[in-house]
Design an enzyme around this catalytic site. Structure first.
Site, PDB file in Angstrom:
ATOM      1  N   ASN A  15      40.664  83.597 -10.356  1.00  0.00           N
ATOM      2  CA  ASN A  15      40.205  83.527 -11.281  1.00  0.00           C
ATOM      3  C   ASN A  15      38.438  82.985 -10.783  1.00  0.00           C
ATOM      4  OD1 ASN A  15      41.854  81.519 -11.754  1.00  0.00           O
ATOM      5  ND2 ASN A  15      39.999  80.818 -12.052  1.00  0.00           N
ATOM      6  N   GLU A  27      42.304  76.255  -9.748  1.00  0.00           N
ATOM      7  CA  GLU A  27      42.017  75.620 -11.854  1.00  0.00           C
ATOM      8  C   GLU A  27      41.014  73.811 -11.211  1.00  0.00           C
ATOM      9  OE1 GLU A  27      43.434  78.788 -13.206  1.00  0.00           O
ATOM     10  OE2 GLU A  27      44.719  77.664 -12.022  1.00  0.00           O
ATOM     11  N   ASP A  53      40.688  84.133 -17.355  1.00  0.00           N
ATOM     12  CA  ASP A  53      41.805  83.648 -16.698  1.00  0.00           C
ATOM     13  C   ASP A  53      42.503  85.085 -16.155  1.00  0.00           C
ATOM     14  OD1 ASP A  53      42.670  82.024 -14.820  1.00  0.00           O
ATOM     15  OD2 ASP A  53      44.665  82.035 -15.958  1.00  0.00           O
TER      16      ASP A  53
END
Length: 577
Positions: free
Chosen positions: A274, A197, A316
């Site tokens: 991701n 992230e 995701d």
């Protein structure tokens, strides 16, 4: 007769000497390779490097499992509780288990008394996305290895807990961290990284287990260069083949769940998370090798094959979930994985080629199915919209199933060699998700999306499913009110073990799914159960301590489970003599 006795005695002495020599040398490659069938110890994550999490022990079985009682319980102590997701290891009379905040304990397996404890000195400013968890350690020779939240790998002396070496995986200030159990193959300690992230770049690294010296690195995002013995080796993929412009430089693909090893084909298999950012409109293309399983040569770090579960991923749906080896009904060599995207895949073990896929959660919206090549048949109207088209600076919101926490998240499934079924801890939930504008800044969240997770059904979220890998058929299902977040274990006694956030360790009949036994541990069970044989008795252990991603990211689901207490303990069970 004297010659026969002499030969037998000599053979026993030789075998005893060999065992003593091997034990003196510590954990060897042969011991790692044969961990599943060596029932008096557990020296690998997954109870075998193929990650089946199956034990041939059957002393505890369907008939007597109801007699299980605690043998001892160990408290991890202090105020550092949070999620306890580790799988313990057992070797030479000692249990080794990691805890939250990058701690490692050595415990006497007969008494439950602490032998030593190591606490990593974590700096200010670490950036773990999904709680301060650690999922386990690795043993080789006379050392034990584990990763820390500041993206380092540490080697400790097995007997004393003293630091032997400590090496940097990546820069924690850029968003990197490390939570997975390392993998040992042929004297190399192999690690991934976390931080998907934050616009990091996923990578697999191999070090000499004795010295910590880097042997090879393999980035998993196209365009980045690998290394071998300190020099550049080959580029991952082809520059700009599936990424536009410079987006590959911060392309994500964190290898945060570690890997497995298939000895038949001499292949490491790691999954990539991701692509970054979440907003797929900013990065047209398939974005290799994000959201993929990748076969790697363990000696050189070269990529042998790949299979991408979600090209141009936009929800995701990380591709990190474990690849478990098995033989199908025709004895073909296969891998199976239950992906975040809600589909259960079977791949050919020799080259990673697609064999089959079937949904294992209900009401999937983002895809209409999987085609004959293994590529998703997208429902493009269920892709979060482009912010450039939105009047308020946000893209069109959609309700997508499963949620970004996945049909199955990190928690490992298990395969039974007796029932020949997989047992998958899954969750039935969806999410409102929308895209937002985003630009990369080192050390800052790089997502470009907003979301709220919601349950699909009023009466349950968690679902333990027994799946036939030959057909994709769900043979039985156990429904749980809260999301399931613990690993699964199977045994030759016909049992399936897993835990619940409500605090229970449970045992089920592997054929029918009937609940046969449960025990309340006092906090949520999100760890990974193991079993071993000791002094002629079978023991079962699991960590207890609620936490992980659900209470942090779970939206409306998090509100449903906000009454659950944190904890930090190891429970060990046996049937009284």
């Amino acid at each position: 007769m004297k010659r026969l006795l002499l030969a037998t005695t000599t053979a026993l002495l030789f075998a005893g000497s060999a065992f003593a020599a091997e034990n003196a040398a510590g954990v060897t490659e042969d011991m790692l390779a044969n961990d599943q069938m060596t029932t008096n110890q557990v020296v690998t994550n997954g109870m075998g490097r193929d990650l089946q999490r199956f034990s041939p022990l059957d002393a505890v079985n369907k008939d007597n499992v109801k007699k299980l009682v605690p043998a001892w319980v160990f408290s991890m102590g202090g105020e550092k509780q949070r999620g306890q997701e580790a799988q313990p290891l057992v070797y030479d009379g000692v249990m080794y288990v990691t805890g939250s905040y990058s701690r490692l304990y050595a415990i006497d397996i007969k008494t439950g008394e602490e032998i030593w404890q190591y606490d990593a000195r974590l700096p200010e400013g670490i950036l773990p996305c999904c709680d301060v968890v650690n999922r386990g350690a690795a043993i080789y020779g006379d050392k034990i290895y584990f990763g820390t939240l500041d993206a380092r790998i540490v080697a400790l002396n097995l007997k004393t807990g003293d630091v032997v070496w400590r090496e940097k995986i990546a820069d924690y200030k850029a968003g990197y961290s490390y939570t997975a159990a390392p993998l040992i193959v042929k004297g190399l300690i192999i690690t991934g990284n976390s931080g998907g992230e934050f616009g990091i770049v996923g990578e697999v690294q191999a070090r000499d287990a004795e010295t910590g010296e880097m042997v090879w690195t393999r980035p998993v995002i196209e365009g980045h260069m690998g290394t071998y013995k300190g020099a550049e080796s080959t580029m991952t993929g082809v520059l700009n083949a599936t990424w536009e412009g410079d987006m590959w430089k911060t392309g994500g693909g964190a290898t945060w769940l570690g890997g497995s090893y298939d000895s038949d084909t001499d292949t490491l298999v790691f999954g990539a998370g991701n692509p970054s950012p979440w907003n797929s409109h900013l990065r047209p293309g398939d974005n290799l090798y994000a959201a993929s399983r990748i076969g790697i040569n363990p000696d050189t770090g070269e990529i042998k094959w790949h299979f991408q579960t979600t090209p141009r991923e936009g929800w995701d749906f990380d591709g990190v979930n474990e690849m478990v080896r098995f033989e199908d009904k025709d004895n073909n060599k296969r891998f199976a994985t239950a992906d975040r995207n809600g589909f259960f895949y079977v791949l050919n073990r020799e080259d990673g080629k697609f064999v089959s896929a079937s949904p294992f959660v209900k009401d999937i919206t983002w895809a209409k199915g999987i085609d004959e090549t293994g590529r998703p048949i997208y429902a493009e109207d269920n892709r979060p919209g482009n912010p450039a088209d939105g009047a308020d600076g946000k893209g069109k919101a959609v309700f997508a199933v499963p949620s970004f926490l996945g049909g199955k998240n990190w928690m490992p499934m298990a395969y039974s060699q007796t029932s020949r079924l997989f047992y998958v801890p899954s969750n039935e939930w969806g999410m409102d998700i929308w895209n937002e504008p985003i630009t990369y800044k080192k050390g800052a969240a790089y997502m470009g999306a907003g979301f709220t997770i919601k349950p699909l059904f009023e009466d349950y979220i968690g679902s333990l499913k027994a799946i036939d890998p030959n057909t994709g058929e769900i043979k039985w299902e156990y429904k749980n009110n809260a999301p399931l977040w613990a690993g699964v274990m199977t045994t030759a006694g016909g049992l399936v073990f897993t835990g619940t956030p409500e605090g229970y360790l449970k045992a089920f009949d592997d054929e029918t799914g009937k609940e046969l036994w449960s025990f309340q541990t006092g906090s949520g069970v999100v760890g990974q159960p193991i079993t071993w044989e000791q002094d002629g008795e079978q023991f079962i252990a699991v960590t207890s301590g609620w936490g992980g991603a659900v209470p942090l990211w779970g939206g409306e689901v998090a509100k449903k489970v906000n009454y659950l207490n944190q904890g930090g303990s190891v429970w060990v069970f046996k049937i009284p003599s």
